[in-house]
Design a protein around this motif. Structure first.
Motif, PDB file in Angstrom:
ATOM      1  N   LEU A 198      38.993  62.976  26.500  1.00 26.36           N
ATOM      2  CA  LEU A 198      39.649  63.067  25.190  1.00 26.36           C
ATOM      3  C   LEU A 198      38.815  62.449  24.063  1.00 26.36           C
ATOM      4  N   MET A 199      37.788  61.697  24.428  1.00 29.22           N
ATOM      5  CA  MET A 199      37.033  60.958  23.403  1.00 29.22           C
ATOM      6  C   MET A 199      36.320  61.896  22.436  1.00 29.22           C
ATOM      7  N   VAL A 200      36.350  61.507  21.156  1.00 30.75           N
ATOM      8  CA  VAL A 200      35.571  62.240  20.152  1.00 30.75           C
ATOM      9  C   VAL A 200      34.573  61.263  19.515  1.00 30.75           C
ATOM     10  N   ASP A 201      33.526  61.818  18.908  1.00 30.51           N
ATOM     11  CA  ASP A 201      32.503  60.938  18.332  1.00 30.51           C
ATOM     12  C   ASP A 201      32.900  60.487  16.918  1.00 30.51           C
ATOM     13  N   ASP A 202      32.090  59.575  16.380  1.00 32.63           N
ATOM     14  CA  ASP A 202      32.422  59.003  15.070  1.00 32.63           C
ATOM     15  C   ASP A 202      32.401  60.059  13.965  1.00 32.63           C
ATOM     16  N   ALA A 203      31.510  61.039  14.095  1.00 37.88           N
ATOM     17  CA  ALA A 203      31.455  62.084  13.053  1.00 37.88           C
ATOM     18  C   ALA A 203      32.789  62.830  13.009  1.00 37.88           C
ATOM     19  N   THR A 204      33.320  63.145  14.184  1.00 39.33           N
ATOM     20  CA  THR A 204      34.606  63.857  14.241  1.00 39.33           C
ATOM     21  C   THR A 204      35.714  62.984  13.656  1.00 39.33           C
ATOM     22  N   ILE A 205      35.691  61.719  14.030  1.00 37.18           N
ATOM     23  CA  ILE A 205      36.719  60.797  13.513  1.00 37.18           C
ATOM     24  C   ILE A 205      36.634  60.725  11.991  1.00 37.18           C
ATOM     25  N   HIS A 220      43.414  55.706  19.172  1.00 36.88           N
ATOM     26  CA  HIS A 220      43.279  54.966  20.430  1.00 36.88           C
ATOM     27  C   HIS A 220      41.932  54.263  20.328  1.00 36.88           C
ATOM     28  N   ALA A 221      41.978  52.978  20.048  1.00 39.35           N
ATOM     29  CA  ALA A 221      40.765  52.243  19.710  1.00 39.35           C
ATOM     30  C   ALA A 221      40.280  51.388  20.879  1.00 39.35           C
ATOM     31  N   GLU A 222      39.339  51.926  21.615  1.00 39.70           N
ATOM     32  CA  GLU A 222      38.595  51.174  22.625  1.00 39.70           C
ATOM     33  C   GLU A 222      37.222  51.838  22.674  1.00 39.70           C
ATOM     34  N   ASN A 223      36.156  51.061  22.844  1.00 38.11           N
ATOM     35  CA  ASN A 223      34.825  51.643  22.911  1.00 38.11           C
ATOM     36  C   ASN A 223      34.608  52.250  24.308  1.00 38.11           C
ATOM     37  N   GLY A 224      34.912  53.550  24.410  1.00 37.29           N
ATOM     38  CA  GLY A 224      34.894  54.236  25.707  1.00 37.29           C
ATOM     39  C   GLY A 224      33.517  54.296  26.341  1.00 37.29           C
ATOM     40  N   SER A 225      32.457  54.392  25.539  1.00 40.35           N
ATOM     41  CA  SER A 225      31.098  54.510  26.109  1.00 40.35           C
ATOM     42  C   SER A 225      30.695  53.216  26.794  1.00 40.35           C
ATOM     43  N   VAL A 226      30.974  52.102  26.133  1.00 38.68           N
ATOM     44  CA  VAL A 226      30.634  50.800  26.733  1.00 38.68           C
ATOM     45  C   VAL A 226      31.481  50.581  27.995  1.00 38.68           C
ATOM     46  N   ALA A 241      35.894  45.260  23.449  1.00 40.72           N
ATOM     47  CA  ALA A 241      35.736  46.726  23.340  1.00 40.72           C
ATOM     48  C   ALA A 241      36.875  47.315  22.521  1.00 40.72           C
ATOM     49  N   GLU A 242      38.048  46.675  22.592  1.00 37.02           N
ATOM     50  CA  GLU A 242      39.169  47.121  21.754  1.00 37.02           C
ATOM     51  C   GLU A 242      38.933  46.682  20.299  1.00 37.02           C
ATOM     52  N   ALA A 243      38.571  45.409  20.140  1.00 40.38           N
ATOM     53  CA  ALA A 243      38.390  44.879  18.776  1.00 40.38           C
ATOM     54  C   ALA A 243      37.284  45.627  18.042  1.00 40.38           C
ATOM     55  N   GLU A 244      36.188  45.910  18.751  1.00 37.81           N
ATOM     56  CA  GLU A 244      35.075  46.631  18.102  1.00 37.81           C
ATOM     57  C   GLU A 244      35.538  47.994  17.605  1.00 37.81           C
ATOM     58  N   ALA A 245      36.309  48.682  18.440  1.00 37.76           N
ATOM     59  CA  ALA A 245      36.767  50.028  18.048  1.00 37.76           C
ATOM     60  C   ALA A 245      37.778  49.949  16.898  1.00 37.76           C
ATOM     61  N   VAL A 246      38.646  48.947  16.939  1.00 43.13           N
ATOM     62  CA  VAL A 246      39.602  48.781  15.829  1.00 43.13           C
ATOM     63  C   VAL A 246      38.827  48.542  14.530  1.00 43.13           C
ATOM     64  N   HIS A 247      37.833  47.670  14.606  1.00 41.39           N
ATOM     65  CA  HIS A 247      37.019  47.358  13.421  1.00 41.39           C
ATOM     66  C   HIS A 247      36.348  48.639  12.896  1.00 41.39           C
ATOM     67  N   ARG A 248      35.764  49.400  13.812  1.00 42.60           N
ATOM     68  CA  ARG A 248      35.045  50.636  13.430  1.00 42.60           C
ATOM     69  C   ARG A 248      36.022  51.652  12.838  1.00 42.60           C
ATOM     70  N   ALA A 249      37.180  51.790  13.472  1.00 37.73           N
ATOM     71  CA  ALA A 249      38.177  52.762  12.977  1.00 37.73           C
ATOM     72  C   ALA A 249      38.607  52.399  11.559  1.00 37.73           C
ATOM     73  N   THR A 288      46.259  52.127  29.629  1.00 30.89           N
ATOM     74  CA  THR A 288      45.126  51.835  28.770  1.00 30.89           C
ATOM     75  C   THR A 288      45.550  51.734  27.317  1.00 30.89           C
ATOM     76  N   PRO A 289      45.142  50.663  26.578  1.00 28.56           N
ATOM     77  CA  PRO A 289      44.394  49.496  27.029  1.00 28.56           C
ATOM     78  C   PRO A 289      45.170  48.765  28.124  1.00 28.56           C
ATOM     79  N   PRO A 290      44.470  47.919  28.883  1.00 28.33           N
ATOM     80  CA  PRO A 290      45.138  47.261  30.016  1.00 28.33           C
ATOM     81  C   PRO A 290      45.932  46.033  29.587  1.00 28.33           C
TER      82      PRO A 290
END
Ligand code: URP
Ligand code: ZN
Ligand code: ZN
Length: 462
Positions: free
Chosen positions: A158-165, A182-188, A215-223, A287-289
């Protein structure tokens, strides 16, 4: 015939008043003390709170996921919701990669048709913007799908890249929809998971140990950063940790329109549940756990101070015996998700209001009014006022109830809260003026629930 709810205490997100509620057909006509009964069907609410029906804005009914399908369909899931005092929900349609969003909308309408027992809206999960994705988003908004979920997790699924976001966020800046993230850094996370599996770490607890809060905080920050660049609000779904919460709070303190929900499981349960013997930890794989215990009071505080705005369930049930078991030898194969649609109000009332973590009005706000506002349903839903739908729960603050899979109405063979004794429960549940649950008895019928066309530029935009 009109219905008059007499002698109750009307509790909304902003007030607590002794008042009667007059219902004309599907709609609330009047709210004030001393409304004459004059031929109305009278419901006595002495000793009860009269609250707006709960709104669960994050559920997955009949959803194909993890090689199987979530165990509740639109009939069993919405009926269970009603037993717990929830009268509207917003579920997720999934755009399959390479297809149009309208196909997904049609598919989910069919799943709900003839089955839904309460009113339901739909978010659209975007997996691919392709050639027509931005047009499709506008098309969805016209159909009342005023929110989209994007995944920063689950690579290759289901993951999409930053460009799509970023493109999707930018489109909502024009069409007024809301992006749910859904904010978690899936690649890491995928790299950490692969390492664990290579080391033979296959038990359920490794699901949690391979998904760090950073990994959650990083994705929240990025989002949030991407939403700021796009000039659109963002709503973080199922926020689970203090680390992630700090990102939301920091943004909100700067005046950024960032919103977030959490769920009862993150407020009440912790990582130890995944260590249960006999593979029972799999019941808590979602997920998140679940996180370390010290996160729980921080989330409660966040709810109290409006750093978190909503409590939803992320109801995504898989039976232990024949679905969770798919991951017996490998935690990555355990279908991700847990049940909870029926118990949200009970748990939030008992652990929130009874234990002084939330005021009564805040309880109503986070379980009903805020989701109605944020997701474009207010004031039709989430309010007790003239003109609103008569979605009303008569809440008994003294009812004692023990949560158990033996008695719940969800079509799943376990409860995440088995044996929890709560005080406070729905006695009578009305959906658009019709009593659908009364004293534990089902009076509604499948198919009576209607699709909710939600408005764009809802509360997140104000
Ligand atoms: O584990 C979960 N949360 N399952 C449902 C899908 C999602 O990510 O919300
Ligand atoms: Zn999610
Ligand atoms: Zn979910």
């Amino acid at each position: 015939m009109n219905t008059l709810i007499q002698n109750g205490t009307v509790v909304t997100s902003t007030s607590t008043t002794k008042a009667d509620v007059l219902i004309d057909g599907e709609t609330i006509r009047e709210v004030r003390a001393g409304i004459p009964a004059a031929g109305a069907n009278v419901i006595d609410a002495t000793g009860l709170y009269v609250i707006p029906g709960g709104i669960d804005c994050h559920t997955h009914l009949d959803m194909p996921f993890g090689g199987t399908t979530s165990a509740d369909d639109f009939e069993t899931g919405t009926r269970a919701a009603a037993f717990g005092g929830t009268t509207s929900l917003v579920d997720f349609a999934i755009q399959a990669r390479g297809t149009r969003m309208r196909d997904a909308l049609d598919t989910w309408w069919k799943k709900a048709e003839g089955r839904a027992c309460i009113d339901y809206g739909l978010h659209m999960i975007v997996t691919d913007l392709g050639q027509c994705g931005l047009e499709d988003m506008d098309d969805m908004v016209r159909e009342g799908v005023a929110s989209f979920k994007l995944f920063m997790a689950y690579p290759n699924v289901l993951m999409v890249d930053d460009a799509t976001i970023f493109k999707a966020l930018s489109q909502t800046a024009k069409n007024g929809a809301l992006i749910c993230m859904h904010a978690e850094n899936g690649s890491v996370i995928d790299v950490i998971v692969a390492r664990a599996i290579a080391e033979g770490k296959t038990a359920p607890v490794y699901h949690a140990l391979t998904r760090p809060t950073r990994a959650e905080a990083e994705a929240v920050h990025r989002a949030i950063a991407m939403s700021e660049i796009a000039g659109a609000p963002v709503y973080i779904v199922h926020l689970s940790s203090e680390d992630a919460l700090n990102q939301v709070r920091e943004a909100r303190d700067r005046g950024v329109p960032a919103f977030a929900e959490t769920c009862p499981q993150y407020l009440l349960l912790s990582i130890e549940e995944l260590e249960r013997p006999n593979f029972e930890g799999a019941k808590y794989v979602f997920t998140p756990p679940l996180r370390e215990k010290q996160n729980l009071p921080k989330l409660w505080k966040g709810l109290k101070h409006d750093h978190l705005q909503v409590v939803s369930t992320d109801h995504c049930p898989f039976c232990f015996e024949d679905q969770k078991i798919l991951g017996k030898d490998d935690f990555t194969k355990i279908p991700n998700g847990g049940p909870g649609i029926e118990n949200r109000l009970q748990l939030m009332y008992h652990y929130g209001v009874n234990q002084d973590q939330l005021s009564l009005n805040r309880f109503v706000e986070i379980t009903s009014t805020a989701p109605a506002r944020i997701f474009g349903m207010y004031p039709r839903k989430g309010e007790i006022a003239a003109g609103s739908d008569a979605d009303i729960v008569l809440w008994d603050p003294n009812a004692v109830y023990t949560i158990s899979a033996k008695t719940h109405h969800m079509r799943v063979d376990y409860s995440m809260f088995e044996g929890y004794e709560v005080t406070g429960n729905a006695r009578t549940v009305m959906s658009r003026g019709e009593v659908i649950v009364d004293r534990g008895q089902w009076l509604g019928k499948a198919g009576r629930g209607r699709y909710l066309r939600r408005a764009a530029r809802g509360g997140a935009w104000k």
